[in-house]
Design a protein around this motif. Structure first.
Motif, PDB file in Angstrom:
ATOM      1  N   ILE A   1      13.612 -31.902  14.073  1.00 24.14           N
ATOM      2  CA  ILE A   1      12.963 -31.082  13.053  1.00 24.14           C
ATOM      3  C   ILE A   1      11.468 -31.045  13.329  1.00 24.14           C
ATOM      4  O   ILE A   1      10.821 -32.082  13.452  1.00 24.14           O
ATOM      5  CB  ILE A   1      13.239 -31.652  11.650  1.00 24.14           C
ATOM      6  CG1 ILE A   1      14.750 -31.666  11.377  1.00 24.14           C
ATOM      7  CG2 ILE A   1      12.505 -30.847  10.582  1.00 24.14           C
ATOM      8  CD1 ILE A   1      15.144 -32.538  10.207  1.00 24.14           C
ATOM      9  N   ASN A   2      10.904 -29.846  13.419  1.00 24.63           N
ATOM     10  CA  ASN A   2       9.488 -29.685  13.740  1.00 24.63           C
ATOM     11  C   ASN A   2       8.624 -29.257  12.562  1.00 24.63           C
ATOM     12  O   ASN A   2       7.424 -29.523  12.555  1.00 24.63           O
ATOM     13  CB  ASN A   2       9.310 -28.660  14.861  1.00 24.63           C
ATOM     14  CG  ASN A   2       9.853 -29.149  16.185  1.00 24.63           C
ATOM     15  OD1 ASN A   2       9.803 -30.339  16.491  1.00 24.63           O
ATOM     16  ND2 ASN A   2      10.393 -28.231  16.975  1.00 24.63           N
ATOM     17  N   SER A   3       9.196 -28.566  11.583  1.00 28.42           N
ATOM     18  CA  SER A   3       8.378 -28.000  10.522  1.00 28.42           C
ATOM     19  C   SER A   3       9.214 -27.773   9.270  1.00 28.42           C
ATOM     20  O   SER A   3      10.437 -27.642   9.345  1.00 28.42           O
ATOM     21  CB  SER A   3       7.770 -26.670  10.979  1.00 28.42           C
ATOM     22  OG  SER A   3       6.854 -26.168  10.034  1.00 28.42           O
ATOM     23  N   LEU A   4       8.531 -27.758   8.117  1.00 29.79           N
ATOM     24  CA  LEU A   4       9.213 -27.479   6.856  1.00 29.79           C
ATOM     25  C   LEU A   4       8.265 -26.817   5.880  1.00 29.79           C
ATOM     26  O   LEU A   4       7.042 -26.890   6.009  1.00 29.79           O
ATOM     27  CB  LEU A   4       9.800 -28.756   6.243  1.00 29.79           C
ATOM     28  CG  LEU A   4       8.868 -29.866   5.757  1.00 29.79           C
ATOM     29  CD1 LEU A   4       8.349 -29.587   4.350  1.00 29.79           C
ATOM     30  CD2 LEU A   4       9.589 -31.205   5.758  1.00 29.79           C
ATOM     31  N   ASP A   5       8.832 -26.174   4.865  1.00 34.53           N
ATOM     32  CA  ASP A   5       8.058 -25.630   3.758  1.00 34.53           C
ATOM     33  C   ASP A   5       8.978 -25.486   2.556  1.00 34.53           C
ATOM     34  O   ASP A   5      10.190 -25.348   2.705  1.00 34.53           O
ATOM     35  CB  ASP A   5       7.455 -24.274   4.124  1.00 34.53           C
ATOM     36  CG  ASP A   5       6.269 -23.907   3.234  1.00 34.53           C
ATOM     37  OD1 ASP A   5       5.893 -24.721   2.369  1.00 34.53           O
ATOM     38  OD2 ASP A   5       5.720 -22.800   3.403  1.00 34.53           O
ATOM     39  N   PHE A   6       8.386 -25.558   1.355  1.00 33.44           N
ATOM     40  CA  PHE A   6       9.120 -25.337   0.119  1.00 33.44           C
ATOM     41  C   PHE A   6       9.053 -23.872  -0.284  1.00 33.44           C
ATOM     42  O   PHE A   6       8.070 -23.181  -0.019  1.00 33.44           O
ATOM     43  CB  PHE A   6       8.519 -26.171  -1.019  1.00 33.44           C
ATOM     44  CG  PHE A   6       8.941 -27.613  -1.027  1.00 33.44           C
ATOM     45  CD1 PHE A   6      10.091 -28.012  -1.700  1.00 33.44           C
ATOM     46  CD2 PHE A   6       8.187 -28.573  -0.384  1.00 33.44           C
ATOM     47  CE1 PHE A   6      10.479 -29.332  -1.728  1.00 33.44           C
ATOM     48  CE2 PHE A   6       8.561 -29.908  -0.402  1.00 33.44           C
ATOM     49  CZ  PHE A   6       9.718 -30.297  -1.079  1.00 33.44           C
ATOM     50  N   SER A   7      10.079 -23.415  -0.983  1.00 40.10           N
ATOM     51  CA  SER A   7       9.976 -22.140  -1.672  1.00 40.10           C
ATOM     52  C   SER A   7       8.981 -22.303  -2.811  1.00 40.10           C
ATOM     53  O   SER A   7       8.773 -23.410  -3.310  1.00 40.10           O
ATOM     54  CB  SER A   7      11.343 -21.709  -2.203  1.00 40.10           C
ATOM     55  OG  SER A   7      11.840 -22.656  -3.144  1.00 40.10           O
ATOM     56  N   PRO A   8       8.314 -21.209  -3.240  1.00 41.27           N
ATOM     57  CA  PRO A   8       7.297 -21.335  -4.294  1.00 41.27           C
ATOM     58  C   PRO A   8       7.802 -21.950  -5.587  1.00 41.27           C
ATOM     59  O   PRO A   8       7.036 -22.598  -6.302  1.00 41.27           O
ATOM     60  CB  PRO A   8       6.852 -19.885  -4.508  1.00 41.27           C
ATOM     61  CG  PRO A   8       7.108 -19.212  -3.209  1.00 41.27           C
ATOM     62  CD  PRO A   8       8.367 -19.845  -2.699  1.00 41.27           C
ATOM     63  N   ASP A   9       9.093 -21.777  -5.910  1.00 43.07           N
ATOM     64  CA  ASP A   9       9.630 -22.373  -7.126  1.00 43.07           C
ATOM     65  C   ASP A   9      10.052 -23.824  -6.938  1.00 43.07           C
ATOM     66  O   ASP A   9      10.480 -24.496  -7.889  1.00 43.07           O
ATOM     67  CB  ASP A   9      10.800 -21.548  -7.677  1.00 43.07           C
ATOM     68  CG  ASP A   9      11.985 -21.469  -6.711  1.00 43.07           C
ATOM     69  OD1 ASP A   9      11.999 -22.189  -5.692  1.00 43.07           O
ATOM     70  OD2 ASP A   9      12.900 -20.668  -6.985  1.00 43.07           O
ATOM     71  N   GLY A  10       9.943 -24.331  -5.697  1.00 43.85           N
ATOM     72  CA  GLY A  10      10.256 -25.720  -5.417  1.00 43.85           C
ATOM     73  C   GLY A  10      11.727 -26.057  -5.352  1.00 43.85           C
ATOM     74  O   GLY A  10      12.098 -27.222  -5.196  1.00 43.85           O
ATOM     75  N   LYS A  11      12.594 -25.065  -5.415  1.00 45.84           N
ATOM     76  CA  LYS A  11      14.027 -25.331  -5.461  1.00 45.84           C
ATOM     77  C   LYS A  11      14.660 -25.469  -4.078  1.00 45.84           C
ATOM     78  O   LYS A  11      15.708 -26.091  -3.940  1.00 45.84           O
ATOM     79  CB  LYS A  11      14.735 -24.225  -6.248  1.00 45.84           C
ATOM     80  CG  LYS A  11      14.370 -24.199  -7.724  1.00 45.84           C
ATOM     81  CD  LYS A  11      15.122 -23.097  -8.458  1.00 45.84           C
ATOM     82  CE  LYS A  11      14.780 -23.098  -9.936  1.00 45.84           C
ATOM     83  NZ  LYS A  11      15.501 -22.026 -10.675  1.00 45.84           N
ATOM     84  N   LEU A  12      14.035 -24.875  -3.059  1.00 46.65           N
ATOM     85  CA  LEU A  12      14.591 -24.905  -1.712  1.00 46.65           C
ATOM     86  C   LEU A  12      13.581 -25.465  -0.724  1.00 46.65           C
ATOM     87  O   LEU A  12      12.370 -25.296  -0.885  1.00 46.65           O
ATOM     88  CB  LEU A  12      15.004 -23.501  -1.263  1.00 46.65           C
ATOM     89  CG  LEU A  12      16.208 -22.856  -1.946  1.00 46.65           C
ATOM     90  CD1 LEU A  12      16.391 -21.434  -1.417  1.00 46.65           C
ATOM     91  CD2 LEU A  12      17.478 -23.671  -1.731  1.00 46.65           C
TER      92      LEU A  12
END
Length: 301
Positions: free
Chosen positions: A28-39
Motif C-alpha cells: 500500500i502506497n497511499s490513502l485518503d478519506f472521503s470527505p464524509d469520513g465514511k470510506l
C-alpha cells in the motif's frame, strides 16, 4: 495509518488501536478519506484502488488497475473525484460514486509522487520524479501550468488556495504561486525531504526527511517554529536499508483542527505531537515494517 505491506490500522488520538486489517494483496502506497469520513481509498503495488468502510475496514469495492503501481491518491473536497497517480506518469480521474474512469491525464515522465486538490476544489496539483509540478483545472481537466524545479525527484507537495509547496531529493522546500515560473526556496535541509503537510489554516508547514527530522515553519512568513527529532526505539540500530533508514519520515498529516501533527516512519511507528507546542502526545509501533502513509479522519476523531 497504513503499512507498506502489512495492512491498515485505525487509532484514536491516544493512538489506542481501534481497528486493524491485514493487507496480503499488495503493498500500500497511499490513502485518503472521503470527505464524509465514511470510506477509505487506498492504492498501491498492483494498480488497484480499494475502498473500505472506515468503521470496520471491510472492503466495499475495488477499482481494478492495469498492474501499474499507484503511488499517490487524492479525493476532491466535494467527494466527486478520485485522482490516482501511477508510476508510469499517468493520472487517472474517477467520478464518484460509481468509480467510472472519466479521464487520463498525461504529461509526467515517471512516477507521480504527489497529488492534492486545492481546498476550494478549483485545481488538482501533481508532482513527480521528473522534477515538475503540474496544475490541472478541475473544470476542464486540462493542464494550466507546469512548474519546473531545478533538479531531482519531487517527493511530495502540499497546497492551499494561494500557494503550492514542494519538497524532494535536492533537499529544498520550495514555495510557488499558481502562475509561477520559478519557485522561491523556503529552506534547505541536510538530507532529502520525503514528506510534507500544511495545516488546515495554511499557517504551518511540516517537512520530514530521511534521518528522522521534522521541520515546522510558518507560512507565509517562512519563520522556523521548531525542529522535532524522531528518536529510535531501544534496540534499533540506525543502519541504512539500501537507500532508506528506520527513521525516514514517510508521511505527515495535520489533524483537521490543526492541533495535532502525525508522522508515519520507516521504523513502523505512528507518532502524534501537539501543535504548536511540539510536545509528543503518543507513539505506537504497530507495523511490522515501515508505515508508509497516514491520514486523519475528516471529523478529526
Amino acid at each position: 495509518a497504513e503499512n507498506s505491506r502489512h495492512g491498515k490500522y485505525l487509532y484514536d488520538y491516544s493512538l489506542r488501536l481501534i481497528k486493524s486489517k491485514k493487507a496480503v494483496e499488495a503493498i500500500i502506497n497511499s490513502l485518503d478519506f472521503s470527505p464524509d469520513g465514511k470510506l477509505i481509498a487506498s492504492g498501491g503495488e498492483k494498480g488497484d484502488v480499494v475502498f473500505r468502510d472506515a468503521a470496520d475496514l471491510e472492503k466495499v469495492r475495488r477499482i481494478t488497475g492495469k498492474k501499474v503501481d499507484i503511488s499517490s491518491l487524492a479525493v476532491s473536497p466535494d467527494g466527486k473525484w478520485l485522482s490516482a497517480g501511477r508510476e508510469d506518469g499517468v493520472i487517472l480521474i474517477f467520478s464518484l460514486p460509481g468509480e467510472k474512469l472519466s479521464v487520463k491525464l498525461t504529461g509526467h515522465d515517471g512516477d507521480v509522487s504527489g497529488l492534492a486538490f486545492t481546498p476550494n476544489g478549483k485545481y488538482l496539483v501533481s508532482c513527480g520524479w521528473d522534477s515538475t509540478t503540474r496544475i490541472w483545472d478541475t473544470g476542464t481537466m486540462k493542464s494550466v501550468n507546469i512548474l519546473k524545479a531545478p533538479r531531482g525527484d519531487l517527493a511530495g507537495l502540499a497546497v492551499t488556495d494561494d500557494f503550492i509547496i514542494t519538497c524532494g531529493e535536492d533537499k529544498a522546500a520550495r514555495l510557488w504561486t499558481f502562475k509561477s515560473d520559478t519557485g522561491s526556496v523556503l529552506f534547505r535541509a541536510g538530507s532529502p525531504l520525503l514528506s510534507i503537510a500544511v495545516s488546515p489554516s495554511g499557517g504551518l508547514l511540516a517537512f520530514g526527511d530521511m534521518p528522522g527530522d521534522i521541520f515546522i515553519r510558518s507560512l507565509p512568513e517562512n519563520r522556523e517554529i521548531m525542529n522535532i527529532k524522531i528518536k529510535p526505539f531501544p534496540g534499533d540500530r540506525l543502519v541504512k536499508r539500501s537507500t532508506l533508514s528506520l527513521n525516514d519520515v514517510w508521511a505527515l498529516s495535520f489533524s483537521p483542527d490543526g492541533k495535532m501533527l502525525g508522522a508515519a516512519s520507516g521504523d513502523g511507528s505512528v507518532r502524534l505531537w501537539g501543535m504548536p507546542s511540539g510536545k509528543e502526545k503518543a507513539v505506537m509501533r504497530a507495523h511490522a515494517s515501515g508505515a508508509k502513509c497516514l491520514a486523519f479522519t475528516p471529523g478529526g476523531k
